[in-house]
Design a protein around this motif. Structure first.
Motif, PDB file in Angstrom:
ATOM      1  N   MET A 126       0.501  -1.199  -0.060  1.00 39.19           N
ATOM      2  CA  MET A 126      -0.077   0.122   0.053  1.00 39.19           C
ATOM      3  C   MET A 126       0.780   1.402  -0.258  1.00 39.19           C
ATOM      4  O   MET A 126       0.384   2.443  -0.886  1.00 39.19           O
ATOM      5  N   LEU A 127       2.055   1.249   0.585  1.00 38.76           N
ATOM      6  CA  LEU A 127       2.864   2.364   0.911  1.00 38.76           C
ATOM      7  C   LEU A 127       3.516   2.307  -0.772  1.00 38.76           C
ATOM      8  O   LEU A 127       3.322   3.655  -1.208  1.00 38.76           O
ATOM      9  N   TRP A 128       3.947   1.480  -1.371  1.00 39.81           N
ATOM     10  CA  TRP A 128       4.488   1.783  -2.629  1.00 39.81           C
ATOM     11  C   TRP A 128       3.473   2.294  -3.576  1.00 39.81           C
ATOM     12  O   TRP A 128       3.674   2.980  -4.533  1.00 39.81           O
ATOM     13  N   ILE A 129       2.308   1.703  -3.538  1.00 41.97           N
ATOM     14  CA  ILE A 129       1.217   2.060  -4.432  1.00 41.97           C
ATOM     15  C   ILE A 129       0.893   3.883  -4.017  1.00 41.97           C
ATOM     16  O   ILE A 129       0.855   4.607  -5.177  1.00 41.97           O
ATOM     17  N   ALA A 130       0.920   4.229  -2.577  1.00 43.36           N
ATOM     18  CA  ALA A 130       0.567   5.340  -2.516  1.00 43.36           C
ATOM     19  C   ALA A 130       1.744   6.241  -3.122  1.00 43.36           C
ATOM     20  O   ALA A 130       1.377   7.263  -3.786  1.00 43.36           O
ATOM     21  N   ARG A 131       3.119   5.869  -2.999  1.00 37.82           N
ATOM     22  CA  ARG A 131       4.110   6.827  -3.258  1.00 37.82           C
ATOM     23  C   ARG A 131       4.071   6.902  -4.886  1.00 37.82           C
ATOM     24  O   ARG A 131       4.467   7.986  -5.318  1.00 37.82           O
ATOM     25  N   SER A 191       1.811   6.331  -7.054  1.00 36.58           N
ATOM     26  CA  SER A 191       0.375   7.104  -7.685  1.00 36.58           C
ATOM     27  C   SER A 191       0.527   8.374  -7.770  1.00 36.58           C
ATOM     28  O   SER A 191      -0.205   9.114  -8.338  1.00 36.58           O
ATOM     29  N   ARG A 192       1.102   9.024  -6.758  1.00 41.50           N
ATOM     30  CA  ARG A 192       1.065  10.479  -6.409  1.00 41.50           C
ATOM     31  C   ARG A 192       1.546  11.220  -7.930  1.00 41.50           C
ATOM     32  O   ARG A 192       0.752  12.120  -8.564  1.00 41.50           O
TER      33      ARG A 192
END
Length: 96
Positions: free
Chosen positions: A62-67, A69-70
């Motif tokens: 989830m952290l990787w996706i959040a970073r 996708s910004r």
């Protein structure tokens, strides 16, 4: 044919008996609590580790996706005030 079935049944019964007696032979039952204190602690730590491992994996994903996708959706919700670009020949506009 009958001998094969009898042999298979005896083999299955023998294997089941061996598998049932393996924890008693190895003295590695994590539930009974009769073993060595170090074994109990090892089972406890392993249980905690294996319980937290999937949660850490999901959190990292989830952290990787959040970073990542910004930058991908940075301009997605911003209104554009630029004038529309004129259509060129490759867009199907007639040539002059």
């Amino acid at each position: 044919m009958r001998r094969r079935r009898l042999f298979a049944a005896l083999l299955a019964a023998g294997l089941a008996g061996i598998l049932v007696s393996l924890p008693a032979i190895a003295a590695a039952c994590p539930v009974c609590g009769v073993g060595n204190g170090r074994n109990k602690m090892a089972f406890f730590i392993t249980t905690i580790f294996l319980s937290l491992l999937p949660l850490a994996f999901i959190g990292g994903l989830m952290l990787w996706i959040a970073r990542n996708s910004r930058s991908f959706i940075a301009g997605e919700f911003r209104e554009s005030d630029d004038a529309p670009v004129a259509a060129g020949p490759e867009d199907g506009a007639p040539r002059s």
